[in-house]
Design an enzyme around this catalytic site. Sequence first.
Site, mmCIF file in Angstrom:
data_model
loop_
_atom_site.group_PDB
_atom_site.id
_atom_site.type_symbol
_atom_site.label_atom_id
_atom_site.label_comp_id
_atom_site.label_asym_id
_atom_site.label_seq_id
_atom_site.Cartn_x
_atom_site.Cartn_y
_atom_site.Cartn_z
ATOM 1 N N GLY A 125 3.325 6.413 8.403
ATOM 2 C CA GLY A 125 4.700 6.639 7.967
ATOM 3 C C GLY A 125 5.607 5.484 8.346
ATOM 4 N N ASN A 126 5.199 4.691 9.355
ATOM 5 C CA ASN A 126 5.951 3.499 9.730
ATOM 6 C C ASN A 126 5.731 2.339 8.776
ATOM 7 O OD1 ASN A 126 5.755 4.557 12.937
ATOM 8 N ND2 ASN A 126 7.582 3.385 12.391
ATOM 9 N N SER A 127 4.730 2.422 7.912
ATOM 10 C CA SER A 127 4.396 1.310 7.019
ATOM 11 C C SER A 127 5.609 0.819 6.251
ATOM 12 C CB SER A 127 3.343 1.744 6.002
ATOM 13 O OG SER A 127 2.068 1.716 6.556
ATOM 14 N N LEU A 164 -7.928 -24.885 -4.595
ATOM 15 C CA LEU A 164 -8.646 -26.150 -4.584
ATOM 16 C C LEU A 164 -10.031 -26.051 -5.203
ATOM 17 C CD1 LEU A 164 -7.962 -27.819 -1.118
ATOM 18 C CD2 LEU A 164 -6.984 -28.396 -3.354
ATOM 19 N N GLY A 165 -10.666 -24.899 -5.119
ATOM 20 C CA GLY A 165 -12.019 -24.754 -5.621
ATOM 21 C C GLY A 165 -13.058 -25.269 -4.651
ATOM 22 N N VAL A 166 -12.948 -24.866 -3.398
ATOM 23 C CA VAL A 166 -13.924 -25.254 -2.389
ATOM 24 C C VAL A 166 -14.347 -24.037 -1.574
ATOM 25 C CG1 VAL A 166 -13.084 -27.620 -2.135
ATOM 26 C CG2 VAL A 166 -12.130 -25.815 -0.679
ATOM 27 N N HIS A 178 0.809 -1.228 0.000
ATOM 28 C CA HIS A 178 0.000 0.000 0.000
ATOM 29 C C HIS A 178 0.841 1.276 0.000
ATOM 30 C CE1 HIS A 178 0.422 -0.186 4.509
ATOM 31 N NE2 HIS A 178 0.393 1.122 4.386
ATOM 32 N N ASP A 210 0.090 -7.565 1.529
ATOM 33 C CA ASP A 210 0.553 -6.177 1.623
ATOM 34 C C ASP A 210 2.072 -6.082 1.629
ATOM 35 O OD1 ASP A 210 0.119 -3.463 1.611
ATOM 36 O OD2 ASP A 210 0.009 -3.290 3.799
#
Length: 483
Positions: free
Chosen positions: A230-232, A284-286, A128, A158
Amino acid sequence: MLRSILPALAAGLLGGLIGAWFLATDEKSADPDALAAPGEMAEIGDGAHSRFAVLALKAASGVVKVHTSRTVAQPSLDAGRAPFPGLFERFQSRRGQRPRRERAERKLPSLGTGFIISPDGLIVTNNHVVEGVDEIEVVLRDGRKLQASVVGLDPMTDLALLRAAGASDLDALPLGDSDVVLPGDWVVAIGNPFGLGHTVTAGIVSAKGRDIGQGPYDDFIQTDAAINPGNSGGPLIDLQGRVIGINTAINPRANTIGFAVPINMAKRILPQLEASGRVQRGFLGVMVQPVTKGLAKALGLANLQGALVSNVETGGPADLGGIFPGDVIVRIAGLPIENLRDLTHVVADAKVGEPAEIEVLRMGKRRTFSVRVAELEELQETAQAGEALGGASLGIEIEPNSPDLKERYGLDVDDGLVITRVQPGGSSDAVGLEEGDVLLEMDRKRLATPDDLRGGLAVAGEQPLFRVRRGNTTLFIVVDRGR
């Protein structure tokens, strides 16, 4: 810039390079005995300082400011108009002469943090911080400014990997092992909150494995070390001087609740970002839901372990491999599945295109199937259906599914019994059944007509198990008729 957990406040080579770097950095940490006790004093130059000071001094050159900018459009009045558009527009609009607006562009700056993981300029930060920006500049501790480019992004965790242009001699931070970190361990955060470069804060690990609703791969380290906008993207460091997390999110209602992506998760993801710019995850499609006490009893399970399959995507890997709705997945590729989070992470890390042994409980018996894992496409997620809530007579009115009912409720299935009314306070209302829900099965038997339901209820116990379609989600619900 720092993500908030409140929506209204949101903001091939690698196998050799990064992979080798990860292995090397684990053994490149500071002397454990020298940094194990934060209250002890150490000599630095002519003075005695805390171990936190020693740690901050050693780590500072590996932390960078990340300056970004993006071009945004904004409305502006025609050139030559008065400088107070709000006032004059109001008067002019009364005469039907609202001034014409044009679209202007301006640069919107932003700020985050990153940390160096290789001397030639690979830098880790948050997705982000850099997603959608036009320009990235990193500022080193010694004041040098380097242009940077995005190597790869992973919005689901992220994480972002950058490369600083022209770098060859940067100080990289060693990476630790977030799996061995425990609540109560001391940690230090270094970053640029509100543009205040290389701010150092200390605290402890408050908890691990936090799910804060940011996505299917939430597994955050919680800390009370102060982190702010700002710490991101900045490092969370243990007292051996190793990065154990990437600071990512805060709860803005409390300045001592912050969250960091575990570094072990990043170790699995960053090599893929360097190699291809993206992350390949298994699929997996579940659809799955938790195994509750009521569901465990209805399914004849001895405990609450595993993930209950509520729906299987037709033609998907699980369908082709023989997995059915009602199966409880308890092991994949030899790894135990205790809950939904285990399933999400194990499937994501599975090798795409290769078969995986999946062990399930079906009607109380263990069975094993070989399922060839597919790749998770962008924005596709394993849906997690809601938990059954608990639950006299059913207290509902039903009709066989029909074109008219499909149109009325926007249904995507052709069969089943559609609930057209739910009696307030009844047993179905108590467990959250709603008008427009479609009852597909009861006690593992298909429902096509009202007689199917009536006949089933005549022989069913006090807590029949229903398979229900709601919107694009399928889930199991136990209704307590004797409540």
